[in-house]
Design an enzyme around this catalytic site. Structure first.
Site, mmCIF file in Angstrom:
data_model
loop_
_atom_site.group_PDB
_atom_site.id
_atom_site.type_symbol
_atom_site.label_atom_id
_atom_site.label_comp_id
_atom_site.label_asym_id
_atom_site.label_seq_id
_atom_site.Cartn_x
_atom_site.Cartn_y
_atom_site.Cartn_z
ATOM 1 C CG HIS A 58 -0.422 0.086 2.537
ATOM 2 N ND1 HIS A 58 0.362 -0.908 3.089
ATOM 3 C CD2 HIS A 58 -0.517 1.060 3.488
ATOM 4 C CE1 HIS A 58 0.710 -0.551 4.309
ATOM 5 N NE2 HIS A 58 0.205 0.639 4.585
ATOM 6 C CG HIS A 60 0.116 4.329 4.773
ATOM 7 N ND1 HIS A 60 -0.619 3.570 5.652
ATOM 8 C CD2 HIS A 60 -0.719 5.302 4.323
ATOM 9 C CE1 HIS A 60 -1.854 4.057 5.733
ATOM 10 N NE2 HIS A 60 -1.937 5.098 4.926
ATOM 11 C CG ASP A 62 4.871 2.905 7.507
ATOM 12 O OD1 ASP A 62 3.955 3.391 6.805
ATOM 13 O OD2 ASP A 62 4.675 1.974 8.320
ATOM 14 C CG HIS A 63 4.091 0.010 4.402
ATOM 15 N ND1 HIS A 63 3.973 -1.297 4.792
ATOM 16 C CD2 HIS A 63 3.656 0.758 5.451
ATOM 17 C CE1 HIS A 63 3.471 -1.347 6.026
ATOM 18 N NE2 HIS A 63 3.267 -0.108 6.443
ATOM 19 C CG HIS A 116 -3.955 0.104 6.775
ATOM 20 N ND1 HIS A 116 -3.902 0.696 8.011
ATOM 21 C CD2 HIS A 116 -2.786 0.447 6.166
ATOM 22 C CE1 HIS A 116 -2.761 1.368 8.147
ATOM 23 N NE2 HIS A 116 -2.071 1.232 7.041
ATOM 24 C CG ASP A 135 0.553 -1.329 7.883
ATOM 25 O OD1 ASP A 135 1.463 -2.125 8.167
ATOM 26 O OD2 ASP A 135 0.724 -0.096 7.804
ATOM 27 C CG HIS A 173 3.865 -1.799 11.657
ATOM 28 N ND1 HIS A 173 4.630 -0.676 11.860
ATOM 29 C CD2 HIS A 173 3.176 -1.580 10.508
ATOM 30 C CE1 HIS A 173 4.407 0.197 10.880
ATOM 31 N NE2 HIS A 173 3.531 -0.330 10.035
HETATM 32 FE FE FE Z 1 2.709 0.704 8.264
HETATM 33 ZN ZN ZN Z 2 0.056 1.623 6.594
#
Ligand code: FE
Ligand code: ZN
Length: 262
Positions: A58, A60, A62-63, A116, A135, A173
């Site tokens: 996805h 985001h 942090d990905h 998400h 996530d 995570h």
């Molecule tokens: Fe994440």
């Molecule tokens: Zn995420």
């Protein structure tokens, strides 16, 4: 059958609590959700690996935040959700698509798992029984509903719960302890859950990752897969968090409760 016996998955810790997943055979690698390029480059160098593909679940940061920098060093395909705009994605994917990485002897099936985010996808390696779910499903929990509805998320989680029990769940995570604390509040008499919490505390005390988990363990202990269980419904009702018997309402009440759980 055709799987090289040495294919393995290595966790690359990043940021405060992310795991970036490196799938490799001692020579070639694919990376799932490289939110940061630096730890990936470090791992590739120290393990002597050539990057072969990038896989995103996805949008985001942090990905996907490390994609541009990785592409400046490696000319590789970037697989990602067709339903999201992510810079660098060259191979947009829908549910039912197959990612074939012959250099690694790896085939991944794509599932749409919105909730998400609106276009979130997951990758299933059927031969190895590996799930890379970003996530969506966490060890003992699930992702926050930033872009999707409880109804979408319950359908997405149901797809993942339908995978074989022995499937390894590579989520993105290390949220396990806080997830399990919440799970115990939702289902205090679940003995499998109590045992899991005990074990996870010991693993964290030793500095170990609690992931991957398995689909079987999640089905026995994760409240977001167990929102129809009478014990979970009783907790929600006695806490005044559930007014009706709609299963999706129970899921929504759980997810809402977890947002403020301390
Ligand atoms: Fe994440
Ligand atoms: Zn995420």
């Amino acid at each position: 059958m055709s799987m090289p016996p040495s294919l393995q998955v290595t966790a690359i810790p990043a940021f405060a609590d992310n795991y970036l997943w490196l799938i490799h055979d001692q020579q070639h690698a694919a990376v799932v959700d490289p939110g940061d390029a630096t730890p990936i480059e470090d791992a590739l160098r120290s393990l002597g690996l050539a990057l072969n593909a990038i896989l995103l679940t996805h949008h985001h940061a942090d990905h996907a935040g490390g994609v541009a920098e990785l592409l400046s060093n490696w000319s590789v395909p970037v697989f990602g959700p067709a339903g999201e705009k992510i810079h660098g994605v060259s191979r947009p994917l829908h549910e039912g698509d197959v990612v074939d990485l012959p250099v690694l002897g790896l085939r991944l099936n794509v599932l749409d798992v919105p909730g998400h985010t609106a276009g979130h996808i997951a990758y299933v390696a059927g031969e190895q029984n590996w799930l890379f779910c970003g996530d969506t499903l966490f060890a003992g929990g699930c992702g926050r509903l930033f872009e999707g509805t409880p109804g979408q998320m319950t359908q997405s989680l149901a797809k993942l719960a339908a995978l074989p029990d022995e499937t390894l769940v590579y989520c993105a995570h290390e949220y396990t302890l806080s997830n399990l604390r919440f799970a115990l509040a939702a289902e205090p008499d679940n003995a499998d859950l109590a045992a899991r919490f005990e074990q996870a505390q010991q693993m964290r005390a030793r500095g170990e990752a609690t992931v991957p988990s398995t689909i079987g363990l999640e089905k026995r202990t994760n409240p977001f897969l167990r929102y129809r269980e009478p014990a979970v419904l009783r907790t929600l009702q006695s806490a005044g968090r559930l007014g009706n018997e709609e299963p999706v309402a129970a899921f929504a009440a759980l997810r809402e409760w977890k947002n403020s759980f301390r």
